[in-house]
Design a protein around this motif. Structure first.
Motif, PDB file in Angstrom:
ATOM      1  N   SER A  52      92.554 104.022   9.453  1.00  0.00           N
ATOM      2  CA  SER A  52      93.690 103.287   8.891  1.00  0.00           C
ATOM      3  C   SER A  52      94.378 104.077   7.776  1.00  0.00           C
ATOM      4  N   GLU A  87      98.266 105.351   7.747  1.00  0.00           N
ATOM      5  CA  GLU A  87      99.141 105.027   6.624  1.00  0.00           C
ATOM      6  C   GLU A  87      99.739 106.296   6.013  1.00  0.00           C
ATOM      7  N   LEU A 127      98.209 102.617  14.058  1.00  0.00           N
ATOM      8  CA  LEU A 127      96.791 102.877  14.313  1.00  0.00           C
ATOM      9  C   LEU A 127      96.592 103.376  15.736  1.00  0.00           C
TER      10      LEU A 127
END
Length: 68
Positions: free
Chosen positions: A12, A16, A22
């Motif tokens: 994750s 980001e 994802l």
């Protein structure tokens, strides 16, 4: 982007950092392009592997861009 090559990243966190889904990161893992370490159900991306993967992606993108 500053990647600590000695650190382990959650999937994750990688998504980001790169501003991607994802699913995009998981596809890279499943295809074998992005190596991970597995601890039971948990996966961690080694910083060195992430840096290498990004370098490879940049090279590919640059090569494709030059041919157009």
């Amino acid at each position: 982007m500053n990647i600590d090559k000695g650190r382990m990243y959650r999937v994750s966190a990688v998504a980001e950092m790169l501003d991607v889904s994802l699913s995009t990161v998981y596809r890279a893992v499943e295809s074998g392009d992005l190596p991970v370490l597995r601890f039971g159900k948990a996966m961690r991306v080694p910083g060195q592997a992430l840096a290498n993967w990004l370098d490879k992606r940049i090279t590919v993108a640059s090569a494709q861009g030059g041919e157009a």
